[in-house]
Design a protein around this motif. Sequence first.
Motif, PDB file in Angstrom:
ATOM      1  N   LEU A  76      -5.177  50.973 -56.587  1.00 24.09           N
ATOM      2  CA  LEU A  76      -4.006  50.718 -55.836  1.00 24.09           C
ATOM      3  C   LEU A  76      -4.804  49.267 -54.421  1.00 24.09           C
ATOM      4  O   LEU A  76      -4.814  48.122 -54.900  1.00 24.09           O
ATOM      5  N   LYS A  77      -5.231  49.991 -54.041  1.00 25.28           N
ATOM      6  CA  LYS A  77      -6.195  49.590 -53.352  1.00 25.28           C
ATOM      7  C   LYS A  77      -7.263  48.154 -53.387  1.00 25.28           C
ATOM      8  O   LYS A  77      -7.583  46.933 -53.839  1.00 25.28           O
ATOM      9  N   ALA A  78      -8.402  48.516 -54.829  1.00 23.94           N
ATOM     10  CA  ALA A  78      -9.414  47.570 -55.383  1.00 23.94           C
ATOM     11  C   ALA A  78      -8.165  46.518 -56.278  1.00 23.94           C
ATOM     12  O   ALA A  78      -8.802  45.564 -55.623  1.00 23.94           O
ATOM     13  N   GLU A  82      -7.874  41.825 -54.365  1.00 26.14           N
ATOM     14  CA  GLU A  82      -7.448  40.702 -56.232  1.00 26.14           C
ATOM     15  C   GLU A  82      -6.358  39.490 -55.720  1.00 26.14           C
ATOM     16  O   GLU A  82      -6.616  39.234 -57.260  1.00 26.14           O
ATOM     17  N   ASN A  83      -5.535  40.573 -55.277  1.00 25.89           N
ATOM     18  CA  ASN A  83      -3.996  40.075 -55.694  1.00 25.89           C
ATOM     19  C   ASN A  83      -3.365  40.339 -57.067  1.00 25.89           C
ATOM     20  O   ASN A  83      -3.389  39.670 -58.062  1.00 25.89           O
ATOM     21  N   GLN A  84      -3.895  41.582 -57.359  1.00 19.61           N
ATOM     22  CA  GLN A  84      -3.474  42.037 -58.985  1.00 19.61           C
ATOM     23  C   GLN A  84      -2.417  42.876 -58.239  1.00 19.61           C
ATOM     24  O   GLN A  84      -2.452  44.301 -58.005  1.00 19.61           O
ATOM     25  N   LYS A  85      -1.254  42.948 -59.355  1.00 18.03           N
ATOM     26  CA  LYS A  85      -0.557  44.040 -59.225  1.00 18.03           C
ATOM     27  C   LYS A  85      -0.621  44.718 -60.471  1.00 18.03           C
ATOM     28  O   LYS A  85       0.143  44.766 -61.716  1.00 18.03           O
ATOM     29  N   VAL A  86      -0.967  46.207 -60.493  1.00 20.89           N
ATOM     30  CA  VAL A  86      -1.002  46.931 -61.428  1.00 20.89           C
ATOM     31  C   VAL A  86       0.036  48.317 -61.162  1.00 20.89           C
ATOM     32  O   VAL A  86       0.794  49.218 -60.109  1.00 20.89           O
ATOM     33  N   GLU A 100       0.855  59.557 -61.334  1.00 16.14           N
ATOM     34  CA  GLU A 100       1.139  57.890 -62.221  1.00 16.14           C
ATOM     35  C   GLU A 100       1.911  57.244 -60.177  1.00 16.14           C
ATOM     36  O   GLU A 100       2.972  57.277 -59.844  1.00 16.14           O
ATOM     37  N   LEU A 101       1.428  56.494 -60.341  1.00 16.54           N
ATOM     38  CA  LEU A 101       1.840  55.084 -59.754  1.00 16.54           C
ATOM     39  C   LEU A 101       1.819  54.081 -60.063  1.00 16.54           C
ATOM     40  O   LEU A 101       1.147  52.845 -60.728  1.00 16.54           O
ATOM     41  N   ARG A 102       3.112  53.092 -59.760  1.00 15.47           N
ATOM     42  CA  ARG A 102       3.525  51.698 -59.685  1.00 15.47           C
ATOM     43  C   ARG A 102       2.874  51.303 -58.578  1.00 15.47           C
ATOM     44  O   ARG A 102       4.460  50.928 -57.594  1.00 15.47           O
ATOM     45  N   GLY A 103       2.468  49.687 -58.472  1.00 17.10           N
ATOM     46  CA  GLY A 103       1.865  48.933 -57.860  1.00 17.10           C
ATOM     47  C   GLY A 103       3.225  47.911 -57.073  1.00 17.10           C
ATOM     48  O   GLY A 103       3.606  47.784 -57.772  1.00 17.10           O
ATOM     49  N   ASP A 104       2.730  48.062 -56.047  1.00 17.44           N
ATOM     50  CA  ASP A 104       4.393  46.830 -55.616  1.00 17.44           C
ATOM     51  C   ASP A 104       4.301  45.751 -56.796  1.00 17.44           C
ATOM     52  O   ASP A 104       3.250  45.102 -56.738  1.00 17.44           O
ATOM     53  N   GLY A 105       5.031  45.500 -56.871  1.00 20.51           N
ATOM     54  CA  GLY A 105       5.328  44.452 -58.446  1.00 20.51           C
ATOM     55  C   GLY A 105       4.585  44.184 -60.007  1.00 20.51           C
ATOM     56  O   GLY A 105       5.147  43.122 -60.453  1.00 20.51           O
ATOM     57  N   ASN A 160     -20.690  67.210 -67.762  1.00 23.34           N
ATOM     58  CA  ASN A 160     -20.740  66.485 -68.782  1.00 23.34           C
ATOM     59  C   ASN A 160     -19.409  66.510 -69.542  1.00 23.34           C
ATOM     60  O   ASN A 160     -19.690  66.265 -70.418  1.00 23.34           O
ATOM     61  N   ALA A 161     -18.783  66.757 -69.366  1.00 27.54           N
ATOM     62  CA  ALA A 161     -16.770  66.934 -69.950  1.00 27.54           C
ATOM     63  C   ALA A 161     -16.107  66.584 -68.999  1.00 27.54           C
ATOM     64  O   ALA A 161     -16.291  66.547 -68.591  1.00 27.54           O
ATOM     65  N   PRO A 162     -15.611  66.455 -70.110  1.00 27.00           N
ATOM     66  CA  PRO A 162     -14.038  65.330 -69.275  1.00 27.00           C
ATOM     67  C   PRO A 162     -13.020  66.187 -69.109  1.00 27.00           C
ATOM     68  O   PRO A 162     -12.607  67.136 -69.546  1.00 27.00           O
ATOM     69  N   ILE A 163     -12.419  65.677 -67.387  1.00 25.19           N
ATOM     70  CA  ILE A 163     -11.542  66.535 -66.888  1.00 25.19           C
ATOM     71  C   ILE A 163     -10.459  65.798 -66.525  1.00 25.19           C
ATOM     72  O   ILE A 163      -9.485  66.469 -66.147  1.00 25.19           O
ATOM     73  N   ALA A 164     -10.557  64.460 -66.442  1.00 23.25           N
ATOM     74  CA  ALA A 164      -9.824  63.618 -65.866  1.00 23.25           C
ATOM     75  C   ALA A 164      -9.684  61.974 -67.138  1.00 23.25           C
ATOM     76  O   ALA A 164     -10.987  62.371 -67.391  1.00 23.25           O
ATOM     77  N   GLY A 165      -8.872  61.405 -66.611  1.00 20.60           N
ATOM     78  CA  GLY A 165      -9.201  60.071 -67.462  1.00 20.60           C
ATOM     79  C   GLY A 165      -8.168  59.217 -66.782  1.00 20.60           C
ATOM     80  O   GLY A 165      -6.702  59.930 -66.148  1.00 20.60           O
ATOM     81  N   ILE A 166      -8.880  57.390 -66.086  1.00 19.62           N
ATOM     82  CA  ILE A 166      -7.649  57.191 -65.043  1.00 19.62           C
ATOM     83  C   ILE A 166      -6.979  55.952 -66.568  1.00 19.62           C
ATOM     84  O   ILE A 166      -7.983  55.414 -66.711  1.00 19.62           O
ATOM     85  N   GLY A 167      -6.303  55.867 -66.247  1.00 19.76           N
ATOM     86  CA  GLY A 167      -5.523  53.944 -66.900  1.00 19.76           C
ATOM     87  C   GLY A 167      -5.365  53.399 -66.088  1.00 19.76           C
ATOM     88  O   GLY A 167      -4.081  53.201 -64.672  1.00 19.76           O
ATOM     89  N   VAL A 168      -4.877  52.358 -65.983  1.00 21.70           N
ATOM     90  CA  VAL A 168      -4.259  50.732 -65.386  1.00 21.70           C
ATOM     91  C   VAL A 168      -4.313  50.413 -65.798  1.00 21.70           C
ATOM     92  O   VAL A 168      -4.878  49.227 -67.376  1.00 21.70           O
ATOM     93  N   ALA A 169      -3.186  49.092 -65.986  1.00 23.01           N
ATOM     94  CA  ALA A 169      -2.677  48.426 -66.892  1.00 23.01           C
ATOM     95  C   ALA A 169      -1.453  47.697 -65.492  1.00 23.01           C
ATOM     96  O   ALA A 169      -0.958  47.647 -64.539  1.00 23.01           O
ATOM     97  N   GLY A 170      -1.671  45.834 -66.085  1.00 25.43           N
ATOM     98  CA  GLY A 170      -0.705  44.849 -65.684  1.00 25.43           C
ATOM     99  C   GLY A 170      -1.544  43.892 -64.677  1.00 25.43           C
ATOM    100  O   GLY A 170      -0.735  42.620 -64.218  1.00 25.43           O
ATOM    101  N   ALA A 171      -2.878  43.734 -64.662  1.00 24.31           N
ATOM    102  CA  ALA A 171      -3.732  42.742 -64.750  1.00 24.31           C
ATOM    103  C   ALA A 171      -3.417  41.864 -65.737  1.00 24.31           C
ATOM    104  O   ALA A 171      -3.247  42.311 -66.930  1.00 24.31           O
ATOM    105  N   PRO A 172      -4.030  40.812 -65.540  1.00 25.91           N
ATOM    106  CA  PRO A 172      -3.843  39.635 -66.412  1.00 25.91           C
ATOM    107  C   PRO A 172      -4.958  39.450 -67.342  1.00 25.91           C
ATOM    108  O   PRO A 172      -5.219  39.297 -68.906  1.00 25.91           O
TER     109      PRO A 172
END
Length: 189
Positions: A76-78, A82-86, A100-105, A160-172
Amino acid sequence: MQHAKKISKRTRVVTGTTLAAAIALGGFGAYSASAADSEPAAQAAAAKPAAAKAGNTFESKHLTVGAATDAAEAVLKAAKKENQKVSVAVVDRNGNTIVELRGDGAGPQSPESAVKKAYTAVSWNAPTSELTKRLESTPNLKDIPGTLFLAGGAPVAADNAPIAGIGVAGAPSGDLDEKFAQAGVAELG
């Protein structure tokens, strides 16, 4: 006089019946009490988990809630720089949402999309931007429930093994979503 004898006889019958019932119930109570005394031992034996045979288990690493939250906040800080709401989601190795965090806007579709991108990234241990290329040769991949083959998901690995996933949505663009997801991965360093 006879009337008194009838009452007396009835009284004796009622008294006798009551006494017999009390004795029977007393015996049942004593039986129940002795059964109840033996129940804790039986319950303790039944409650003890069975030990798995050696070689039938494995250990896996998981992110803590604190680490997942730090990663989500870094995303969310990154995006804010860049003025993106994600929205951002961090899922564990099994695809269960940790944070799960929904950014402002951020748009109403973004939280669900973020979860699906995170799930997709950890499932294949690959950024979702790379996975979208696989759709050209295997288009039915997109039909797998819970997945979303759009850029914006990044896997997190340990040893070398997956332990988590990070997903981001909302940028153009998915490229921006994935750039922000990588900021979350970097936070976990």
